[in-house]
Design a protein around this motif. Structure first.
Motif, PDB file in Angstrom:
ATOM      1  N   LYS A  13      46.056  54.636  82.484  1.00  0.00           N
ATOM      2  CA  LYS A  13      47.169  54.923  81.588  1.00  0.00           C
ATOM      3  C   LYS A  13      48.236  55.734  82.322  1.00  0.00           C
ATOM      4  O   LYS A  13      49.429  55.462  82.248  1.00  0.00           O
ATOM      5  N   SER A  19      55.432  41.705  80.491  1.00  0.00           N
ATOM      6  CA  SER A  19      54.821  42.873  81.121  1.00  0.00           C
ATOM      7  C   SER A  19      55.771  44.039  81.244  1.00  0.00           C
ATOM      8  O   SER A  19      55.361  45.159  81.476  1.00  0.00           O
ATOM      9  N   SER A  20      57.075  43.784  81.163  1.00  0.00           N
ATOM     10  CA  SER A  20      58.000  44.894  81.408  1.00  0.00           C
ATOM     11  C   SER A  20      59.291  44.694  80.636  1.00  0.00           C
ATOM     12  O   SER A  20      59.607  43.590  80.213  1.00  0.00           O
ATOM     13  N   VAL A  56      50.618  49.306  78.918  1.00  0.00           N
ATOM     14  CA  VAL A  56      49.467  49.455  79.815  1.00  0.00           C
ATOM     15  C   VAL A  56      48.278  50.037  79.049  1.00  0.00           C
ATOM     16  O   VAL A  56      47.144  49.594  79.193  1.00  0.00           O
ATOM     17  N   ARG A 109      52.062  46.424  86.609  1.00  0.00           N
ATOM     18  CA  ARG A 109      51.587  46.805  85.287  1.00  0.00           C
ATOM     19  C   ARG A 109      50.452  45.890  84.819  1.00  0.00           C
ATOM     20  O   ARG A 109      49.505  46.359  84.175  1.00  0.00           O
ATOM     21  N   ALA A 110      50.561  44.591  85.153  1.00  0.00           N
ATOM     22  CA  ALA A 110      49.576  43.627  84.631  1.00  0.00           C
ATOM     23  C   ALA A 110      48.131  43.978  85.014  1.00  0.00           C
ATOM     24  O   ALA A 110      47.272  44.081  84.131  1.00  0.00           O
ATOM     25  N   LEU A 128      42.424  39.897  76.561  1.00  0.00           N
ATOM     26  CA  LEU A 128      42.675  41.155  75.860  1.00  0.00           C
ATOM     27  C   LEU A 128      43.478  40.920  74.580  1.00  0.00           C
ATOM     28  O   LEU A 128      43.228  41.560  73.553  1.00  0.00           O
ATOM     29  N   SER A 159      59.693  42.867  89.670  1.00  0.00           N
ATOM     30  CA  SER A 159      58.375  42.445  90.147  1.00  0.00           C
ATOM     31  C   SER A 159      57.391  43.599  90.070  1.00  0.00           C
ATOM     32  O   SER A 159      56.259  43.429  89.631  1.00  0.00           O
ATOM     33  N   ILE A 205      46.891  46.822  85.983  1.00  0.00           N
ATOM     34  CA  ILE A 205      46.502  48.118  85.419  1.00  0.00           C
ATOM     35  C   ILE A 205      46.172  47.961  83.939  1.00  0.00           C
ATOM     36  O   ILE A 205      45.234  48.557  83.418  1.00  0.00           O
ATOM     37  N   ARG A 206      46.968  47.117  83.283  1.00  0.00           N
ATOM     38  CA  ARG A 206      46.712  46.856  81.872  1.00  0.00           C
ATOM     39  C   ARG A 206      45.321  46.236  81.698  1.00  0.00           C
ATOM     40  O   ARG A 206      44.567  46.580  80.784  1.00  0.00           O
ATOM     41  N   ALA A 207      44.966  45.329  82.628  1.00  0.00           N
ATOM     42  CA  ALA A 207      43.647  44.682  82.563  1.00  0.00           C
ATOM     43  C   ALA A 207      42.538  45.711  82.774  1.00  0.00           C
ATOM     44  O   ALA A 207      41.551  45.737  82.030  1.00  0.00           O
ATOM     45  N   GLY A 210      50.207  53.671  84.654  1.00  0.00           N
ATOM     46  CA  GLY A 210      51.219  52.920  83.913  1.00  0.00           C
ATOM     47  C   GLY A 210      52.451  53.777  83.655  1.00  0.00           C
ATOM     48  O   GLY A 210      53.585  53.327  83.842  1.00  0.00           O
ATOM     49  N   LYS A 228      56.990  35.374  81.744  1.00  0.00           N
ATOM     50  CA  LYS A 228      56.941  35.017  83.159  1.00  0.00           C
ATOM     51  C   LYS A 228      55.730  34.143  83.439  1.00  0.00           C
ATOM     52  O   LYS A 228      54.595  34.613  83.429  1.00  0.00           O
ATOM     53  N   ASN A 266      42.649  48.930  82.261  1.00  0.00           N
ATOM     54  CA  ASN A 266      42.601  49.804  81.094  1.00  0.00           C
ATOM     55  C   ASN A 266      41.946  49.090  79.907  1.00  0.00           C
ATOM     56  O   ASN A 266      41.060  49.626  79.242  1.00  0.00           O
ATOM     57  N   SER A 317      57.445  46.235  88.185  1.00  0.00           N
ATOM     58  CA  SER A 317      57.049  46.600  86.830  1.00  0.00           C
ATOM     59  C   SER A 317      56.159  45.524  86.217  1.00  0.00           C
ATOM     60  O   SER A 317      55.217  45.829  85.504  1.00  0.00           O
ATOM     61  N   HIS A 318      56.461  44.276  86.530  1.00  0.00           N
ATOM     62  CA  HIS A 318      55.656  43.209  85.947  1.00  0.00           C
ATOM     63  C   HIS A 318      54.307  43.084  86.641  1.00  0.00           C
ATOM     64  O   HIS A 318      53.260  43.093  86.016  1.00  0.00           O
ATOM     65  N   ASP A 319      54.359  42.999  87.952  1.00  0.00           N
ATOM     66  CA  ASP A 319      53.139  42.670  88.696  1.00  0.00           C
ATOM     67  C   ASP A 319      52.195  43.857  88.838  1.00  0.00           C
ATOM     68  O   ASP A 319      50.987  43.674  88.926  1.00  0.00           O
TER      69      ASP A 319
END
Lengths: 353, 146
Positions: free
Chosen positions: A181, B99-100, B122, A144-145, B20, A138, A147-149, A184, B70, A151, A140-142
């Motif tokens: 970055k 995502s991972s 990321v 990262r998402a 994105l 969770s 932060i990716r947005a 991440g 997911k 970035n 890593s998935h939740d």
């Protein structure tokens, strides 16, 4: 004298003479008889003496027999006593056996209970581990998402709106990009670190020279300003998880290269020595080094002894080294002189142990 | 809406990731017609021409499916399983997006027949580069399945 008378006298004389003869004969016979009697008496006495001796002997033998009988009685008593003792002992043994059996049963029961407890605890640990895994997933998935947005959108601003944002604004946007970055990377490192704690350690005999050669080749492929010069001496084999120990070498050698960057050349010395039942490996560089005053922070998670501008990094590399070596029941330590270089050591169990 | 000649089916529940990704594809020169659906149920409706997509021709298949792993309700894994067990759909390349690289799903994806598996980086530069490469590889370099 008359004839008749003389005849009669002669006859009478003859008679007397005969009688004398008879008497003499008789006397001689008597003497012989007496002698015989004497002899018989002597014999009787001898016999009596012999009898007396025999009697004495008999008496003695009787006494001996009585003694022997008494001894036998004593021996019998002793035997009876011993038999009793044996019976007692046998009973005690039976009791002891029974107690032993009982004790064994108890031990078995305790073992069973212990095994059950271990099974329960293992199940608990497994479930905690699963929870941790899903937590990591969770995270890593939740994490990262978003932060990716951040970035990605910032990047869009820089690319598409460059004309309407002034220089300061663009600098700020670049900071957002750099920081997101970085975050991440921190999340990825944190995950990698937490994964280590859960990873099963599979121990085998490691051909250390071969492993270090592999790592060396991989590191050289990355390309560096100063091509690193390696001086690798003999490396004895050790017991460990090959993929984890490889990570230790990667981190230590990469660090040695990284912190030698500002030096004219990058010289890395790799070696080992035996100490008790362990083998101590070391990686020595002539790089920036660190101040031993901050040694206690060296292996901490996200602890850094250099600024990001000087040397980039998240501060996870040595924490990973520490965790891996610790999981191998080994030790890790370092020596350094600021601006002259560092030497990192780690120990693993000798293969012969 | 016109669902004719759709070449990329893009299944992604996150609006940000979708925006994105679409931008990255366009910037990377992947201009193929793309349709974005926001969950697994919609993806299956699209593929089986049901519900909203009832008017779509069932003789047309996308050239590439980008599938987020997911998602709520019907997960990417379930959609993948459905696609790869359907003789009409199984030859469409499916690229899993996630995502991972944590969790037990990577092996499952390949076991079910995913053609590729991409961890969304990321860093946006990497992200754009990765998405562009996916599009180019599967749409230009690979032979079309249909």
């Amino acid at each position: 004298m008359k004839k008749d008378d003389s005849d009669e006298l002669i006859i009478a004389n003859k008679k007397i003479a005969f009688q004398h003869q008879e008497k003499e004969n008789r006397a001689a016979e008597l003497i012989i008889a007496n002698k015989e009697l004497l002899f018989l008496n002597e014999e009787k006495e001898k016999r009596a003496e012999e009898l007396a001796i025999a009697n004495k002997e008999l008496l003695f033998q009787n006494a001996e027999k009585e003694n022997r009988a008494a001894e036998l009685v004593i021996a019998n008593k002793e035997l009876a006593f011993q038999n009793e003792e044996k019976e007692k002992r046998a009973k005690e043994l039976i009791t002891a056996n029974r107690e032993l059996k009982k004790a064994e049963d108890e031990v078995r029961q305790l073992n069973d209970e212990l095994e059950q407890k271990v099974a329960e605890r293992t199940a608990q640990l497994e479930s905690v581990n699963k929870e941790l895994e899903s937590f990591s997933y969770s995270v890593s998935h939740d994490l990262r998402a978003p932060i990716r947005a951040i970035n990605g959108y910032t990047k869009i601003l820089v690319e598409d709106y460059e004309a309407v944002i002034d220089e300061d604004g663009l600098k700020i946007l670049q900071s957002i990009i750099n920081n997101s970055k970085k975050m991440g990377e921190l999340i990825d490192d944190l995950l990698a670190f937490s994964k280590l704690g859960r990873k099963q350690v599979t121990v085998s005999n490691i051909d250390m020279l071969d492993l270090v050669d592999q790592v060396k080749e991989e590191v050289l492929l990355e390309g560096h300003e100063n091509r690193p010069e390696f001086n690798i001496t003999e490396l004895p084999n050790a017991k460990g998880d090959k993929s984890l120990i490889k990570q230790v070498w990667i981190n230590l050698i990469s660090n040695a290269i990284k912190y030698s960057r500002h030096k004219e050349k990058t010289a890395i010395e790799i070696g080992a020595y035996e100490e008790d039942d362990h083998i101590v490996y070391f990686v020595k560089d002539g790089g920036a080094g660190f101040d031993m005053q901050y040694y206690d922070k060296l292996f901490g998670v996200f602890q850094r002894l250099h600024s990001q501008e000087e040397f980039e990094g998240t501060g996870i590399g040595l924490a990973i080294v520490h965790r891996i070596v610790q999981r191998h029941q080994g030790k890790v330590w370092a020596e350094s002189t600021l601006d002259e270089g560092s030497c990192f050591y780690f120990s693993l169990l000798n293969v012969n142990h | 809406m016109n669902y004719h000649n759709i070449e990329i089916l893009f299944v992604e529940d996150s609006a940000d990731d979708a925006a994105l990704t679409i931008r990255a594809l366009k910037k990377g020169g992947v201009t193929n017609k793309l349709h974005h659906v926001i969950n697994g149920a919609e993806a299956l409706d699209f593929l089986y021409c049901k519900g909203e997509f009832a008017t779509r021709s069932d003789q047309e298949f996308p050239k590439l499916i980008l599938l987020d792993l997911k998602m709520p309700k019907i997960s990417g894994l379930q959609v993948l399983e459905k696609i790869k067990s359907d003789p009409n759909l199984k030859s469409i390349p499916v690229v899993m997006l996630t995502s991972s690289n944590e969790g037990p799903d990577i092996e499952k994806c390949f076991a079910l027949g995913a053609n590729s598996y991409i961890v969304k980086p990321v860093d946006s530069d990497n992200f754009f580069k990765t998405v562009k490469e996916i599009g180019l590889y599967w749409l230009v370099l690979s032979q079309p399945a249909h």
